[in-house]
Scaffold this motif. Sequence first.
Motif, PDB file in Angstrom:
ATOM      1  N   GLY A 142      20.287  62.521  58.040  1.00 56.36           N
ATOM      2  CA  GLY A 142      20.011  61.253  57.382  1.00 56.36           C
ATOM      3  C   GLY A 142      18.582  60.770  57.502  1.00 56.36           C
ATOM      4  O   GLY A 142      18.308  59.592  57.291  1.00 56.36           O
ATOM      5  N   VAL A 143      17.627  61.665  57.798  1.00 57.84           N
ATOM      6  CA  VAL A 143      16.227  61.278  57.959  1.00 57.84           C
ATOM      7  C   VAL A 143      15.351  62.080  56.994  1.00 57.84           C
ATOM      8  O   VAL A 143      15.472  63.296  56.905  1.00 57.84           O
ATOM      9  CB  VAL A 143      15.744  61.510  59.412  1.00 57.84           C
ATOM     10  CG1 VAL A 143      14.255  61.222  59.547  1.00 57.84           C
ATOM     11  CG2 VAL A 143      16.547  60.669  60.385  1.00 57.84           C
ATOM     12  N   VAL A 144      14.481  61.348  56.287  1.00 55.76           N
ATOM     13  CA  VAL A 144      13.507  61.979  55.395  1.00 55.76           C
ATOM     14  C   VAL A 144      12.129  61.451  55.772  1.00 55.76           C
ATOM     15  O   VAL A 144      11.920  60.242  55.871  1.00 55.76           O
ATOM     16  CB  VAL A 144      13.805  61.656  53.908  1.00 55.76           C
ATOM     17  CG1 VAL A 144      12.695  62.177  53.010  1.00 55.76           C
ATOM     18  CG2 VAL A 144      15.142  62.241  53.502  1.00 55.76           C
ATOM     19  N   ILE A 145      11.191  62.366  55.991  1.00 54.44           N
ATOM     20  CA  ILE A 145       9.816  62.002  56.324  1.00 54.44           C
ATOM     21  C   ILE A 145       8.953  62.305  55.109  1.00 54.44           C
ATOM     22  O   ILE A 145       8.866  63.457  54.678  1.00 54.44           O
ATOM     23  CB  ILE A 145       9.310  62.794  57.546  1.00 54.44           C
ATOM     24  CG1 ILE A 145      10.196  62.530  58.768  1.00 54.44           C
ATOM     25  CG2 ILE A 145       7.845  62.451  57.831  1.00 54.44           C
ATOM     26  CD1 ILE A 145       9.918  63.449  59.949  1.00 54.44           C
ATOM     27  N   GLY A 162       0.253  57.377  52.747  1.00 56.31           N
ATOM     28  CA  GLY A 162       1.411  57.918  52.038  1.00 56.31           C
ATOM     29  C   GLY A 162       2.498  58.430  52.953  1.00 56.31           C
ATOM     30  O   GLY A 162       3.240  59.341  52.597  1.00 56.31           O
ATOM     31  N   HIS A 163       2.613  57.829  54.127  1.00 54.99           N
ATOM     32  CA  HIS A 163       3.572  58.302  55.132  1.00 54.99           C
ATOM     33  C   HIS A 163       4.615  57.237  55.451  1.00 54.99           C
ATOM     34  O   HIS A 163       4.280  56.068  55.620  1.00 54.99           O
ATOM     35  CB  HIS A 163       2.834  58.671  56.418  1.00 54.99           C
ATOM     36  CG  HIS A 163       3.742  58.922  57.579  1.00 54.99           C
ATOM     37  ND1 HIS A 163       4.674  59.934  57.595  1.00 54.99           N
ATOM     38  CD2 HIS A 163       3.875  58.274  58.757  1.00 54.99           C
ATOM     39  CE1 HIS A 163       5.325  59.908  58.749  1.00 54.99           C
ATOM     40  NE2 HIS A 163       4.865  58.895  59.469  1.00 54.99           N
ATOM     41  N   VAL A 164       5.865  57.674  55.534  1.00 51.84           N
ATOM     42  CA  VAL A 164       6.937  56.793  56.003  1.00 51.84           C
ATOM     43  C   VAL A 164       8.139  57.651  56.400  1.00 51.84           C
ATOM     44  O   VAL A 164       8.345  58.739  55.861  1.00 51.84           O
ATOM     45  CB  VAL A 164       7.342  55.753  54.931  1.00 51.84           C
ATOM     46  CG1 VAL A 164       8.064  56.397  53.758  1.00 51.84           C
ATOM     47  CG2 VAL A 164       8.181  54.639  55.539  1.00 51.84           C
ATOM     48  N   VAL A 165       8.889  57.157  57.370  1.00 55.35           N
ATOM     49  CA  VAL A 165      10.148  57.770  57.769  1.00 55.35           C
ATOM     50  C   VAL A 165      11.251  56.917  57.166  1.00 55.35           C
ATOM     51  O   VAL A 165      11.293  55.699  57.386  1.00 55.35           O
ATOM     52  CB  VAL A 165      10.296  57.826  59.303  1.00 55.35           C
ATOM     53  CG1 VAL A 165      11.666  58.364  59.692  1.00 55.35           C
ATOM     54  CG2 VAL A 165       9.189  58.664  59.921  1.00 55.35           C
ATOM     55  N   ILE A 166      12.136  57.545  56.389  1.00 52.02           N
ATOM     56  CA  ILE A 166      13.275  56.836  55.812  1.00 52.02           C
ATOM     57  C   ILE A 166      14.529  57.320  56.526  1.00 52.02           C
ATOM     58  O   ILE A 166      14.829  58.513  56.517  1.00 52.02           O
ATOM     59  CB  ILE A 166      13.396  57.079  54.301  1.00 52.02           C
ATOM     60  CG1 ILE A 166      12.090  56.699  53.594  1.00 52.02           C
ATOM     61  CG2 ILE A 166      14.580  56.290  53.730  1.00 52.02           C
ATOM     62  CD1 ILE A 166      12.023  57.137  52.150  1.00 52.02           C
ATOM     63  N   SER A 167      15.232  56.385  57.154  1.00 51.43           N
ATOM     64  CA  SER A 167      16.474  56.698  57.863  1.00 51.43           C
ATOM     65  C   SER A 167      17.637  56.125  57.069  1.00 51.43           C
ATOM     66  O   SER A 167      17.730  54.908  56.892  1.00 51.43           O
ATOM     67  CB  SER A 167      16.457  56.099  59.269  1.00 51.43           C
ATOM     68  OG  SER A 167      15.415  56.658  60.033  1.00 51.43           O
ATOM     69  N   PHE A 168      18.492  56.997  56.585  1.00 50.63           N
ATOM     70  CA  PHE A 168      19.656  56.576  55.811  1.00 50.63           C
ATOM     71  C   PHE A 168      20.815  56.326  56.776  1.00 50.63           C
ATOM     72  O   PHE A 168      21.792  57.068  56.818  1.00 50.63           O
ATOM     73  CB  PHE A 168      20.008  57.644  54.768  1.00 50.63           C
ATOM     74  CG  PHE A 168      18.959  57.785  53.706  1.00 50.63           C
ATOM     75  CD1 PHE A 168      18.984  56.979  52.580  1.00 50.63           C
ATOM     76  CD2 PHE A 168      17.931  58.703  53.848  1.00 50.63           C
ATOM     77  CE1 PHE A 168      18.004  57.098  51.598  1.00 50.63           C
ATOM     78  CE2 PHE A 168      16.956  58.839  52.869  1.00 50.63           C
ATOM     79  CZ  PHE A 168      16.990  58.034  51.738  1.00 50.63           C
ATOM     80  N   ASN A 169      20.656  55.261  57.576  1.00 47.62           N
ATOM     81  CA  ASN A 169      21.642  54.957  58.623  1.00 47.62           C
ATOM     82  C   ASN A 169      22.270  53.573  58.484  1.00 47.62           C
ATOM     83  O   ASN A 169      23.101  53.184  59.284  1.00 47.62           O
ATOM     84  CB  ASN A 169      20.981  55.093  60.001  1.00 47.62           C
ATOM     85  CG  ASN A 169      19.786  54.171  60.174  1.00 47.62           C
ATOM     86  OD1 ASN A 169      19.525  53.301  59.358  1.00 47.62           O
ATOM     87  ND2 ASN A 169      19.040  54.385  61.244  1.00 47.62           N
ATOM     88  N   CYS A 200      14.768  51.686  56.856  1.00 43.87           N
ATOM     89  CA  CYS A 200      16.181  52.051  56.932  1.00 43.87           C
ATOM     90  C   CYS A 200      16.838  51.733  55.596  1.00 43.87           C
ATOM     91  O   CYS A 200      16.482  50.764  54.921  1.00 43.87           O
ATOM     92  CB  CYS A 200      16.887  51.304  58.051  1.00 43.87           C
ATOM     93  SG  CYS A 200      16.317  51.777  59.700  1.00 43.87           S
ATOM     94  N   ALA A 201      17.797  52.581  55.233  1.00 47.13           N
ATOM     95  CA  ALA A 201      18.523  52.406  53.972  1.00 47.13           C
ATOM     96  C   ALA A 201      19.999  52.693  54.227  1.00 47.13           C
ATOM     97  O   ALA A 201      20.365  53.251  55.263  1.00 47.13           O
ATOM     98  CB  ALA A 201      17.966  53.346  52.911  1.00 47.13           C
ATOM     99  N   SER A 202      20.820  52.310  53.264  1.00 49.84           N
ATOM    100  CA  SER A 202      22.256  52.522  53.397  1.00 49.84           C
ATOM    101  C   SER A 202      22.558  54.010  53.569  1.00 49.84           C
ATOM    102  O   SER A 202      21.784  54.870  53.144  1.00 49.84           O
ATOM    103  CB  SER A 202      22.980  51.966  52.174  1.00 49.84           C
ATOM    104  OG  SER A 202      22.470  52.527  50.973  1.00 49.84           O
ATOM    105  N   GLU A 203      23.683  54.280  54.193  1.00 45.00           N
ATOM    106  CA  GLU A 203      24.086  55.664  54.411  1.00 45.00           C
ATOM    107  C   GLU A 203      24.366  56.337  53.073  1.00 45.00           C
ATOM    108  O   GLU A 203      24.809  55.685  52.122  1.00 45.00           O
ATOM    109  CB  GLU A 203      25.325  55.706  55.295  1.00 45.00           C
ATOM    110  CG  GLU A 203      25.040  55.253  56.717  1.00 45.00           C
ATOM    111  CD  GLU A 203      26.247  55.374  57.627  1.00 45.00           C
ATOM    112  OE1 GLU A 203      26.974  56.385  57.513  1.00 45.00           O
ATOM    113  OE2 GLU A 203      26.458  54.463  58.436  1.00 45.00           O
TER     114      GLU A 203
END
Length: 126
Positions: free
Chosen positions: A23-26, A84-91, A103-106
């Motif tokens: 669930g993590v996209v960098i 242009g950097h960010v960690v997106i956690s779909f948690n 953070c974003a919805s699962e």
Amino acid sequence: MTISLKTRITAVGPEVADLAEGGVVILFADGSPSELAEVSVLHAVEDQPSAEAPATGARISIGSLEATITSVGSSAWQKVLDIGHVVISFNGAESTERPGEICASEVDTQALVAQLQTGTAIIIHA
């Protein structure tokens, strides 16, 4: 609907699928150091990011996959603007663990992995 960021995937590092299954996209802009590229989705911005960070409730789409932003770290958007950097956690978390995280919805992580392909658009709708 206002677009906060529109970018397109240019390369996918060999370790991205493992992270995405969790669930993590960098995201990292093209030209990132090679050691970061291994774990990152490299991208090229198509429309300059908005000066304002997206708010909770904004939508993020990666290809046909959609999620709702649930929290934005204190320095996350500045890193998007600067490098242009960010960690997106779909948690689905209502607060971030790190200041540079969104953070974003699962989501279905297999569907997420499938969308992480060269040429796929990533759009954050405010």
